[in-house]
Design a protein around this motif. Structure first.
Motif, PDB file in Angstrom:
ATOM      1  N   LEU A   1       0.812  -1.221   0.000  1.00  0.00           N
ATOM      2  CA  LEU A   1       0.000   0.000   0.000  1.00  0.00           C
ATOM      3  C   LEU A   1       0.845   1.271   0.000  1.00  0.00           C
ATOM      4  O   LEU A   1       0.459   2.295  -0.537  1.00  0.00           O
ATOM      5  N   ILE A   2       1.987   1.179   0.631  1.00  0.00           N
ATOM      6  CA  ILE A   2       2.882   2.330   0.716  1.00  0.00           C
ATOM      7  C   ILE A   2       4.289   1.863   0.373  1.00  0.00           C
ATOM      8  O   ILE A   2       4.724   0.839   0.863  1.00  0.00           O
ATOM      9  N   SER A   3       4.962   2.569  -0.496  1.00  0.00           N
ATOM     10  CA  SER A   3       6.362   2.247  -0.746  1.00  0.00           C
ATOM     11  C   SER A   3       7.087   3.520  -1.113  1.00  0.00           C
ATOM     12  O   SER A   3       6.472   4.465  -1.596  1.00  0.00           O
ATOM     13  N   PRO A   4       8.408   3.559  -0.871  1.00  0.00           N
ATOM     14  CA  PRO A   4       9.127   4.805  -1.138  1.00  0.00           C
ATOM     15  C   PRO A   4       9.291   5.047  -2.629  1.00  0.00           C
ATOM     16  O   PRO A   4       9.516   6.136  -3.038  1.00  0.00           O
TER      17      PRO A   4
ATOM     18  N   VAL B   1       1.933   4.555  -3.359  1.00  0.00           N
ATOM     19  CA  VAL B   1       3.036   3.699  -3.805  1.00  0.00           C
ATOM     20  C   VAL B   1       4.034   4.438  -4.691  1.00  0.00           C
ATOM     21  O   VAL B   1       3.706   5.398  -5.357  1.00  0.00           O
ATOM     22  N   GLY B   2       5.241   3.927  -4.674  1.00  0.00           N
ATOM     23  CA  GLY B   2       6.307   4.484  -5.495  1.00  0.00           C
ATOM     24  C   GLY B   2       6.663   3.552  -6.628  1.00  0.00           C
ATOM     25  O   GLY B   2       7.816   3.445  -7.016  1.00  0.00           O
TER      26      GLY B   2
ATOM     27  N   PRO C   1       3.128  11.421   3.886  1.00  0.00           N
ATOM     28  CA  PRO C   1       3.475  12.767   4.342  1.00  0.00           C
ATOM     29  C   PRO C   1       4.812  13.214   3.751  1.00  0.00           C
ATOM     30  O   PRO C   1       5.742  12.405   3.652  1.00  0.00           O
ATOM     31  N   GLY C   2       4.891  14.472   3.361  1.00  0.00           N
ATOM     32  CA  GLY C   2       6.111  15.000   2.740  1.00  0.00           C
ATOM     33  C   GLY C   2       7.341  14.827   3.605  1.00  0.00           C
ATOM     34  O   GLY C   2       8.466  14.711   3.102  1.00  0.00           O
ATOM     35  N   THR C   3       7.137  14.777   4.917  1.00  0.00           N
ATOM     36  CA  THR C   3       8.269  14.667   5.837  1.00  0.00           C
ATOM     37  C   THR C   3       8.988  13.317   5.746  1.00  0.00           C
ATOM     38  O   THR C   3      10.099  13.191   6.238  1.00  0.00           O
ATOM     39  N   ALA C   4       8.356  12.330   5.108  1.00  0.00           N
ATOM     40  CA  ALA C   4       9.045  11.056   4.911  1.00  0.00           C
ATOM     41  C   ALA C   4      10.252  11.229   3.988  1.00  0.00           C
ATOM     42  O   ALA C   4      11.114  10.357   3.911  1.00  0.00           O
ATOM     43  N   PHE C   5      10.306  12.364   3.287  1.00  0.00           N
ATOM     44  CA  PHE C   5      11.378  12.587   2.298  1.00  0.00           C
ATOM     45  C   PHE C   5      12.307  13.720   2.724  1.00  0.00           C
ATOM     46  O   PHE C   5      12.986  14.327   1.914  1.00  0.00           O
TER      47      PHE C   5
ATOM     48  N   ILE D   1       8.734   6.445   6.042  1.00  0.00           N
ATOM     49  CA  ILE D   1       7.687   5.781   5.294  1.00  0.00           C
ATOM     50  C   ILE D   1       7.280   4.479   5.979  1.00  0.00           C
ATOM     51  O   ILE D   1       6.142   4.063   5.976  1.00  0.00           O
ATOM     52  N   ARG D   2       8.260   3.866   6.607  1.00  0.00           N
ATOM     53  CA  ARG D   2       8.052   2.593   7.288  1.00  0.00           C
ATOM     54  C   ARG D   2       6.982   2.716   8.379  1.00  0.00           C
ATOM     55  O   ARG D   2       6.074   1.914   8.487  1.00  0.00           O
ATOM     56  N   LYS D   3       7.122   3.775   9.161  1.00  0.00           N
ATOM     57  CA  LYS D   3       6.211   4.010  10.270  1.00  0.00           C
ATOM     58  C   LYS D   3       4.769   4.110   9.737  1.00  0.00           C
ATOM     59  O   LYS D   3       3.838   3.505  10.270  1.00  0.00           O
TER      60      LYS D   3
END
Lengths: 160, 389
Positions: free
Chosen positions: A157-160, B35-36, B348-352, B17-19
């Motif tokens: 669902l979420i990935s960098p 997703v990326g 959230p933008g702060t993940a980057f 992002i993990r959190k």
């Protein structure tokens, strides 16, 4: 731009003029007028829905018929093709190269209905030399879209 | 018992992002714009080539730097698309994703104490990989008013006499920003004059809209000081194949290959043969996917602006980076509340990077139908909170 609109709605005719305008960077009026033109010129011929009838509780058979005909002087194959495609049961008619002349795709409720059509309507036509009927057992893909497999998003669902 | 752990590793913050990922996975029916990676499957002819290579029994190691055919194709590709000249024999290295190439480039070039400039917000690995290589990461906070491009002034003010490397990652994950020819030209002479090296992560190079990607390595004097990193994940929708590559001067590539040879041996063989097919016959797939992304991009930008979330026009990758500064909450709060209340996941933008505060990364690697549903929910959410309740 015509090609772009056509490509965009080729697989999804549900896109509204508003959506298309945003996606292609046009005004809504431009999109509407181009689509109108395309319809008028019979480039867009209709907006059918792709249905997997196999999943519906109702009998329905499709047959592909190879037809050999005698072309008529001055009219070639067009006249006989027209006589065939005017029947409501006929879904598609193509002129072919190779071993036979026309591919006729028929849809009926039962095999008997299709057989009846071939023996009563199609085969006796004067220009028709022979027919070979093939029944469709299962449809896998139609109009570029797979019918059987529903695509599931397997991504995390979420990935960098 | 002694502490088994390395202090360096323990001190690295886990990915932001993990959190968020952990929260999202608990929500069973959430829809995600988080997703990326592409939503497309790898084009069938490429997958089929992978299957064929397995059938043929190509199940052995390849040479360390990658199979020759692939390196030749990579060299051709870089020339054909970006006007770059690399010798397949010693200037191209096939890696396990672009990620490995980033790690290798840093480890090959960084000595303890060397400063590495990292324009942020950026992909999550640059900072920790720099630390693991013994370097000192120095953030450059990119600004929305510059459309998240790196300016000459920002670069100049971040350089010290310890600066050795500059990261450039355009088209950008997470902002979608690109740097075109003129933008790059503006910083090239600074890089040369200050004798910096560049790690240019160009993994999204194929995904640009209306403007063509320019590689900084194509500027005179830059090839000898640039490691170009690219791969197959984004352009050919091949994320799970784990295949990327680095191209650069022989001097550096030799050392990168040395680390790769000891740490990894070689990139996956099946993936390498599939990638040969991708480069030989995949141009039209890329075109088709880029075209689809572009439509979604316009759709998403328009919808976000209409609901009152300003965003600059992103010309690359598949992300939009809207500002939520009009709402009285942090990026983290926004993303968490949005998930709880509307069941939509965004990042959230702060993940980057810290300067991503006030922004969200929204991915458009989703079908239009999917985007529509998610956007309706985001609109409801924003409507509730806009105006600072």
């Amino acid at each position: 731009m015509r090609e772009k609109i056509l490509a965009a709605i080729d697989k999804n005719s549900k896109l509204s003029a508003e959506d298309l305008a945003i996606m292609l960077g046009l005004s809504v009026e431009e999109v509407k007028s181009i689509i109108k033109q395309l319809e008028d010129e019979h480039i867009i011929c209709g907006y059918p829905t792709l249905i997997n009838w196999d999943k519906v509780e109702c009998e329905r058979v499709t047959a592909l018929i190879e037809v050999k005909v005698t072309p008529q002087r001055g009219l070639g194959f067009d006249k006989i093709a027209e006589r065939i495609y005017k029947f409501d049961e006929v879904q598609s008619v193509y002129l072919m190269s190779g071993g036979f002349d026309l591919t006729v795709i028929i849809e009926g409720r039962t095999m008997r209905e299709v057989a009846n059509f071939v023996s009563v309507k199609l085969a006796p036509m004067e220009a028709i030399l022979s027919t070979a009927t093939h029944f469709v057992l299962k449809k896998y893909k139609e109009n570029g879209l797979p019918l059987v497999h529903t695509h599931k998003d397997e991504r995390m669902l979420i990935s960098p | 018992m002694r502490n088994p752990l390395s202090k360096t590793v323990v001190n690295i913050k886990p990915s932001g992002i993990r959190k968020f990922f952990d929260i999202v996975t608990e929500m069973k029916d959430a829809i995600s714009l988080g997703v990326g990676e592409p939503d497309f499957d790898t084009p069938w002819h490429i997958r089929e080539e992978g299957i064929y290579s397995l059938e043929k029994g190509r199940t052995f190691y390849t040479s360390n730097s990658g199979v020759k055919e692939l390196r030749v194709e990579i060299s051709n590709y870089l020339h054909r698309k970006y006007d770059l000249q690399y010798n397949y024999e010693n200037e191209v290295l096939v890696t396990v994703g672009g990620s490995e190439a980033i790690d290798l480039a840093l480890r090959a070039m960084v000595d303890p104490g060397d400063e590495v400039l990292i324009p942020q917000p950026c992909f999550v690995s640059y900072d920790p990989c720099t630390v693991l290589a013994g370097g000192v990461p120095v953030s450059i906070n990119l600004k929305e008013e510059n459309e998240f491009k790196l300016t000459r002034e920002e670069l100049l003010s971040a350089i010290t006499d310890k600066t050795k490397i500059l990261f450039l990652a355009f088209p950008s994950n997470p902002t979608g920003a690109i740097m075109d020819y003129d933008d790059l030209k503006d910083i090239v002479d600074v890089i040369i004059e200050k004798d910096l090296y560049v790690i240019s992560d160009e993994i999204y190079s194929e995904l640009t809209y209306g403007k063509k990607h320019v590689s900084i390595a194509s500027f005179p004097g830059m090839k000898e000081r640039t490691i170009v990193i690219n791969g197959f994940s984004k352009s050919y929708a091949m994320t799970g194949w784990r295949l990327g590559f680095a191209a650069g001067p022989k001097l550096i590539l030799e050392q990168m290959t040395k680390i790769h040879q000891f740490a990894i041996m070689c990139a996956p063989t099946t993936s390498q043969y599939a990638a040969v097919e991708a480069l030989r016959n995949g141009d039209s797939d890329v075109e088709m996917m880029t075209d689809a992304y572009d439509k979604r991009r316009r759709y998403l930008v328009n919808a976000l602006r209409n609901m009152g979330l300003p965003c600059f026009e992103p010309y690359g990758a598949f992300y939009v980076f809207p500002s939520i500064k009009g709402l009285n909450m942090t990026s983290d709060e926004f993303a968490t509340k949005l998930l709880m209340e509307e069941k939509v996941a965004v990042v959230p933008g702060t993940a980057f990077g810290e300067c991503g505060e006030g922004f969200l990364r929204i991915s458009y690697a989703y079908s239009i139908d999917n985007l529509k549903i998610a956007l309706e929910r985001i609109e409801q959410f924003v409507g509730r909170y806009l105006g600072g309740n």
